[in-house]
Motif scaffolding. Sequence first.
Motif, PDB file in Angstrom:
ATOM      1  N   LEU A 128       0.819  -1.216   0.000  1.00  0.00           N
ATOM      2  CA  LEU A 128       0.000   0.000   0.000  1.00  0.00           C
ATOM      3  C   LEU A 128       0.854   1.268   0.000  1.00  0.00           C
ATOM      4  N   ILE A 129       1.635   1.436   1.061  1.00  0.00           N
ATOM      5  CA  ILE A 129       2.341   2.708   1.244  1.00  0.00           C
ATOM      6  C   ILE A 129       3.304   2.982   0.089  1.00  0.00           C
ATOM      7  N   SER A 130       4.019   1.933  -0.359  1.00  0.00           N
ATOM      8  CA  SER A 130       5.047   2.167  -1.368  1.00  0.00           C
ATOM      9  C   SER A 130       4.449   2.512  -2.733  1.00  0.00           C
ATOM     10  N   ARG A 131       3.150   2.351  -2.878  1.00  0.00           N
ATOM     11  CA  ARG A 131       2.522   2.709  -4.154  1.00  0.00           C
ATOM     12  C   ARG A 131       2.310   4.204  -4.306  1.00  0.00           C
ATOM     13  N   LEU A 132       2.417   4.933  -3.189  1.00  0.00           N
ATOM     14  CA  LEU A 132       2.110   6.366  -3.243  1.00  0.00           C
ATOM     15  C   LEU A 132       3.269   7.145  -3.851  1.00  0.00           C
ATOM     16  N   ARG A 133       2.941   8.246  -4.493  1.00  0.00           N
ATOM     17  CA  ARG A 133       3.990   9.082  -5.089  1.00  0.00           C
ATOM     18  C   ARG A 133       4.792   9.757  -3.984  1.00  0.00           C
ATOM     19  N   PRO A 134       6.129   9.755  -4.109  1.00  0.00           N
ATOM     20  CA  PRO A 134       6.955  10.357  -3.063  1.00  0.00           C
ATOM     21  C   PRO A 134       6.581  11.809  -2.767  1.00  0.00           C
ATOM     22  N   ALA A 135       6.190  12.556  -3.789  1.00  0.00           N
ATOM     23  CA  ALA A 135       5.922  13.985  -3.606  1.00  0.00           C
ATOM     24  C   ALA A 135       4.786  14.225  -2.620  1.00  0.00           C
ATOM     25  N   THR A 136       3.795  13.330  -2.622  1.00  0.00           N
ATOM     26  CA  THR A 136       2.634  13.560  -1.762  1.00  0.00           C
ATOM     27  C   THR A 136       2.531  12.490  -0.684  1.00  0.00           C
ATOM     28  N   LEU A 137       3.661  11.822  -0.422  1.00  0.00           N
ATOM     29  CA  LEU A 137       3.622  10.645   0.458  1.00  0.00           C
ATOM     30  C   LEU A 137       3.035  10.939   1.833  1.00  0.00           C
ATOM     31  N   THR A 138       3.530  12.004   2.492  1.00  0.00           N
ATOM     32  CA  THR A 138       3.089  12.252   3.863  1.00  0.00           C
ATOM     33  C   THR A 138       1.574  12.423   3.932  1.00  0.00           C
ATOM     34  N   MET A 139       1.035  13.273   3.061  1.00  0.00           N
ATOM     35  CA  MET A 139      -0.402  13.549   3.115  1.00  0.00           C
ATOM     36  C   MET A 139      -1.233  12.337   2.696  1.00  0.00           C
ATOM     37  N   MET A 140      -0.829  11.703   1.608  1.00  0.00           N
ATOM     38  CA  MET A 140      -1.639  10.596   1.124  1.00  0.00           C
ATOM     39  C   MET A 140      -1.547   9.382   2.050  1.00  0.00           C
ATOM     40  N   SER A 141      -0.374   9.195   2.681  1.00  0.00           N
ATOM     41  CA  SER A 141      -0.251   8.060   3.595  1.00  0.00           C
ATOM     42  C   SER A 141      -1.155   8.249   4.800  1.00  0.00           C
ATOM     43  N   VAL A 142      -1.351   9.501   5.194  1.00  0.00           N
ATOM     44  CA  VAL A 142      -2.281   9.768   6.284  1.00  0.00           C
ATOM     45  C   VAL A 142      -3.667   9.264   5.904  1.00  0.00           C
ATOM     46  N   LEU A 143      -4.092   9.594   4.693  1.00  0.00           N
ATOM     47  CA  LEU A 143      -5.425   9.185   4.255  1.00  0.00           C
ATOM     48  C   LEU A 143      -5.517   7.672   4.123  1.00  0.00           C
ATOM     49  N   LEU A 144      -4.447   7.089   3.588  1.00  0.00           N
ATOM     50  CA  LEU A 144      -4.462   5.647   3.386  1.00  0.00           C
ATOM     51  C   LEU A 144      -4.527   4.912   4.719  1.00  0.00           C
ATOM     52  N   THR A 145      -3.689   5.322   5.672  1.00  0.00           N
ATOM     53  CA  THR A 145      -3.705   4.637   6.963  1.00  0.00           C
ATOM     54  C   THR A 145      -4.988   4.958   7.720  1.00  0.00           C
ATOM     55  N   PHE A 146      -5.509   6.138   7.489  1.00  0.00           N
ATOM     56  CA  PHE A 146      -6.799   6.490   8.082  1.00  0.00           C
ATOM     57  C   PHE A 146      -7.881   5.545   7.573  1.00  0.00           C
ATOM     58  N   SER A 147      -7.851   5.272   6.266  1.00  0.00           N
ATOM     59  CA  SER A 147      -8.884   4.398   5.722  1.00  0.00           C
ATOM     60  C   SER A 147      -8.709   2.973   6.261  1.00  0.00           C
ATOM     61  N   VAL A 148      -7.464   2.567   6.482  1.00  0.00           N
ATOM     62  CA  VAL A 148      -7.233   1.251   7.095  1.00  0.00           C
ATOM     63  C   VAL A 148      -7.839   1.223   8.503  1.00  0.00           C
ATOM     64  N   ALA A 149      -7.650   2.333   9.229  1.00  0.00           N
ATOM     65  CA  ALA A 149      -8.209   2.407  10.584  1.00  0.00           C
ATOM     66  C   ALA A 149      -9.731   2.268  10.559  1.00  0.00           C
TER      67      ALA A 149
END
Lengths: 399, 255, 292
Positions: free
Chosen positions: C83-104
Amino acid sequence: MRNASDPTSDSTSDPTSDSTSDPTSDPTVRTDAGSRGRAVLLAKGIGLLVLAAAVLSFPSLAPDAFILSVGVVIMSYAVLATSWNFVGGFTGYISLGHAAYSGLGAYATALLVIHTSLNPWVAMLLGGLLVAALAVPIGIASLRVRGASFVIVSIAMVLILLLVFQSWGEVTGGSNGLRVPRPFDESVLRPEQHERFFYLHVALLAVALLTWWAIDRSRFGTGLKAIREDEDKAQSLGVPTFNYKLVAFIVSAFFTALGGGMYALWFGFLDPIFQFSILVGSYMVLMSLLGGIRSLFGPLLGAVIVGYAVEFFKNQYGDTQFHLVAMGLLLGIVVLFMPDGIIPALSSLINRFSPQAASIREVSAGELAEQRRAAASEGKDLDATEAEPTDSLPEGAKR
Amino acid sequence: MTESAGSTATDTRIGLATEGLTKRYGGVTAVDGASVQFHHGKVNALIGPNGSGKTTFFNCVTGMIKPDSGRATYLGDDITGKASHRIARAGIGRSFQLCRIFPRMTVMENMLVAVRSTSLRHVLAPSRSAGELDRARELLARVGIDHLENSEARDISYGQQKLLELAGVLMADPETIMLDEPAGGVNPALIDRIASLVRDLNAEGKTFLIVEHNMELVMSLSDHVVVFDRGRQICEGPPSVVQNDPRVLEAYLGI
Amino acid sequence: MSLFFQSVVLGVLLGGLYALLAAGLTLYFGVMRVVMIAHSAFLILSAYLAWWFTTETGLDPLLSLVVTVPLFFVAGVLMQRLLISRLRPATLTMMSVLLTFSVALVIEGMLGFVFSGTQRRIRLPYSGDSLELFGANIAVVKLIAFGLAAVSLGALFLILKKTQFGQALRATIQHPDAARLIGINTDRIAGYGFGLGLATAAIGGTALALDSTIYPSLHWHWIGPLMAIIVVGGLGSIPGAAIAAMLLGLGQSLLQIPLGTTWAQTIFYLALFATLMVRPQGFFGGRLAQRF
């Protein structure tokens, strides 16, 4: 044309572009593009009129009061998502806790109406201003550092406010909730109430959209978008990034609070657990992201889709845990597979079918550029082949 | 100053200068008490072997990172530790190593980012005013990419992106332009174009400060060369003098 | 006085658990600049698994660790790789928040779906036991939970300090580019870092299940304080997070006497805002981060 008359560019051996294969340097294409620009403008105007007509005629088309109330809820979501997009869309800073500002706006409006003899609409406006003032210190604390702190503070705000509003019972009504007096008296019947509030929400939405549009085309907006793309670079070009982010955040909080206040006046009852809910905040994010955070109407489109889906599921299956799962899955899918949202996806689809389409060559050139940047960021030196015209790049990209 | 390719005066005015500038990362001292003076109105070059702290020095001077100690001044004014947007508005523009543009904005939008004034009227005015667009087109034409105005910046070639970055910096109308490896990763024809742009702009009065590895370019272009090794200046002077300095050879060959 | 002392002891015991969990959060942020919102959701998931294990088998919930720790480690590695490694590095911090939020959200929803929203609690033969310690009355389960957290934190510290993997992980945290240059496979290290982080959630969840009532949405009560801890400690610094966890845990426990449980929780958020206002890089990060 300009290119040919320019003394600094040598038309026979332009090192940066293969001028024979470049459609935009051809003068005839330029004039074509001009008339096409007018056509696009016209199409946009018509689209806007159709959209406005569709929205405004909804109350008269709605078959019953329930559907009408769903319409009000969706418009309320649209206001919130559009307000969220002032900070999320322009600067790329994702706030998961915007429910804090809608909730505060709702409570501020309600408490002002209850405890002072203010006109409810003045109270709502005042509530919005109070929340905007509160957003100043919050913004200062969370925007000085990049990214992570902003997200953490946004979540913390919702959690802390939930705690405070549940515990501070003598003022907020605590977990028992707070009854908000209606702005229209009892003689106005239910459907009529819904209809009025539908139009009021639409009006607020229109103001928010207009503000977003005005910022979008201003220098301020260009600076904000530059922050979204590359904050350091923007600052090196003289953009006062911190001030810009702070102002965008305050404007966002203001409109979010107005949205919350209007909802309070319509719904007439506030419970901390629904006002300061992480879930409501994440609806705003999902709606904006799904529709497209870079587009004016993206959040509205997302609100219509997600808002309808949420209400539909609630009506069919009640409030079950299942809709948490669905919400989570949908958000995950959007983040992973379509972070740009529906509107950009649609417009690129339309471009593909129009004759002046951005050709496949250009798309692949963009991807190649991305790959090159990725290779470059791994610390490898770039060799001279990289600046060759884009058509001859595949060799370089295979590395 | 012995040789002068500058178009106006032959006297040496100090523009950007540092005194004992130091930046440490953990145990590594990237910039080690660098005291450097650059000549205003000239083309200055900053050279040195890899890892000699040139880019860190650049970043300290332009406010991207805060130096641990020491001072930086510009035309006598203290600019140490100032935020980078303030330094930009003091008249220093810069490009980045490996080229940084705004990939998902159009070429024209990239041009309109630069801020020249923070008055509310300026900030809230439409960014696509006729005056701004004309200025932007003029600069794009000057670097030779005006036909790409409506392309997304990520879709143009790397060389074109480099030119766009330079044009974008010029939009802010800086007095001093700092270029971090302008010839890095671009083809020879484009290097020539960049060199002639630098010469022309310098003739119009712009000061340049260039970090570059291409020695041929450095020697042909610059009036004044500063050589860095291990985070400090080891030698300075006109290209002809620096070229023959034994300390420079030593630094490059690591003897 | 004994009430005060009791609060201090309880604060330390609570701080230990916070420290372990905050160490996990710090690992994710350190290796990948990811703010892992789902950390506390996994914590509650592990607590549910411990509860379920005990109610089904009648065995001690601590035994469930044998399964949950490796399981969570693998889940962490997979989550990073898939999951996490699929995100673009440029927006990693913000998008990972959303991704992990959705997992939660998915975890919370599934817990509610499978185990219902009812509050659950493990009943153990030693649930009611407590020890007298200099006049303070300390529940045995709390001591066990603290011991578990302390041992795990110690083990984590040893892994990071003494093993080659730990060195590579620390190098990745401090300077990913440099780490890559000296031949460290930072992608794989990031995956293992994630695995380790989730393993702390598995242990923390079991410790939590020993003496707490659990319900699906409980994770929101944990994520806020944990986030505050890692900011106060300095994002990316494990010792910083541990110190901040101890101090804030102690503070919360002491404030419970005059203010009650709800208001005492606000100390985390006050500390968060104070830190961001005064010292946005965190209080214990700078110097310690380099040494670690």
